[in-house]
Design a protein around this motif. Structure first.
Motif, mmCIF file in Angstrom:
data_model
loop_
_atom_site.group_PDB
_atom_site.id
_atom_site.type_symbol
_atom_site.label_atom_id
_atom_site.label_comp_id
_atom_site.label_asym_id
_atom_site.label_seq_id
_atom_site.Cartn_x
_atom_site.Cartn_y
_atom_site.Cartn_z
ATOM 1 N N LEU A 115 0.693 -1.084 0.027
ATOM 2 C CA LEU A 115 -0.048 -0.014 -0.089
ATOM 3 C C LEU A 115 0.744 1.293 0.096
ATOM 4 O O LEU A 115 0.644 2.273 -0.692
ATOM 5 N N GLN A 116 2.029 1.268 0.693
ATOM 6 C CA GLN A 116 2.819 2.436 1.011
ATOM 7 C C GLN A 116 3.501 2.495 -0.519
ATOM 8 O O GLN A 116 3.612 3.685 -0.886
ATOM 9 N N GLN A 117 3.857 1.533 -1.093
ATOM 10 C CA GLN A 117 4.828 1.490 -2.369
ATOM 11 C C GLN A 117 3.872 1.714 -3.569
ATOM 12 O O GLN A 117 4.452 2.394 -4.408
ATOM 13 N N MET A 118 2.843 1.347 -3.728
ATOM 14 C CA MET A 118 1.923 0.996 -4.699
ATOM 15 C C MET A 118 0.633 2.360 -4.885
ATOM 16 O O MET A 118 0.229 2.755 -5.809
ATOM 17 N N ALA A 119 0.327 2.474 -3.624
ATOM 18 C CA ALA A 119 -0.686 3.219 -3.243
ATOM 19 C C ALA A 119 -2.137 2.790 -4.238
ATOM 20 O O ALA A 119 -2.823 3.629 -4.944
ATOM 21 N N TRP A 120 -1.947 1.503 -4.538
ATOM 22 C CA TRP A 120 -3.260 1.141 -5.364
ATOM 23 C C TRP A 120 -4.460 0.530 -4.376
ATOM 24 O O TRP A 120 -4.495 -0.081 -3.329
#
Length: 139
Positions: A115-120
């Motif tokens: 979630l932190q790296q992709m914010a998907w």
């Protein structure tokens, strides 16, 4: 339905991963292993499953889950793994089978990293769904 040939292909019945092979598997190989393990676990529940029910957590010493957890432990903090979309769906499926706080923490940590790296938004939805499932289970 049988999964044995797939399970063999990801080393579930061999010595490769069980003996702590020093060679790191690629992200694609690890994600493929998680897909196969997740499918195998889901198929294992078909004969006695109730249509539309959430999969039940497995016993702690299930060999398939042990292999999946070893992949998640090895990939913890791996930025390339956290940015890859390949493990998203199998991670969600595996999360449904986790039972102990330690096992849930493995999936939770991986989901947080994604979630932190992709914010998907789909990762956020998977995470919220799993949190809801986990909160209904007594450890």
């Amino acid at each position: 339905m049988k999964m044995a040939p797939w399970e063999i292909s990801v080393g579930l019945q061999g010595k490769h991963w069980a003996q702590g092979d020093a060679n790191m598997l690629s992200i694609t190989e690890d994600a493929t292993s998680l897909f196969v393990i997740g499918a195998s676990l889901l198929i294992s529940q078909l004969p006695g499953s109730v249509k539309g029910s959430i999969p039940l957590p497995f016993v702690i010493d299930d060999l398939r889950l042990s292999h999946a957890k070893s992949i998640l432990r090895r990939r913890a903090g791996d930025r390339r793994w956290g940015k890859s979309h390949l493990p998203n769906y199998p991670l969600y499926v595996l999360g449904l089978f986790m039972r102990t706080e330690e096992d849930i923490a493995l999936v939770r940590r991986d989901m947080q990293q994604r979630l932190q790296q992709m914010a998907w938004s789909m990762i956020d939805r998977f995470w919220r769904d799993l949190e809801s499932v986990w909160s209904t289970r007594a450890n």
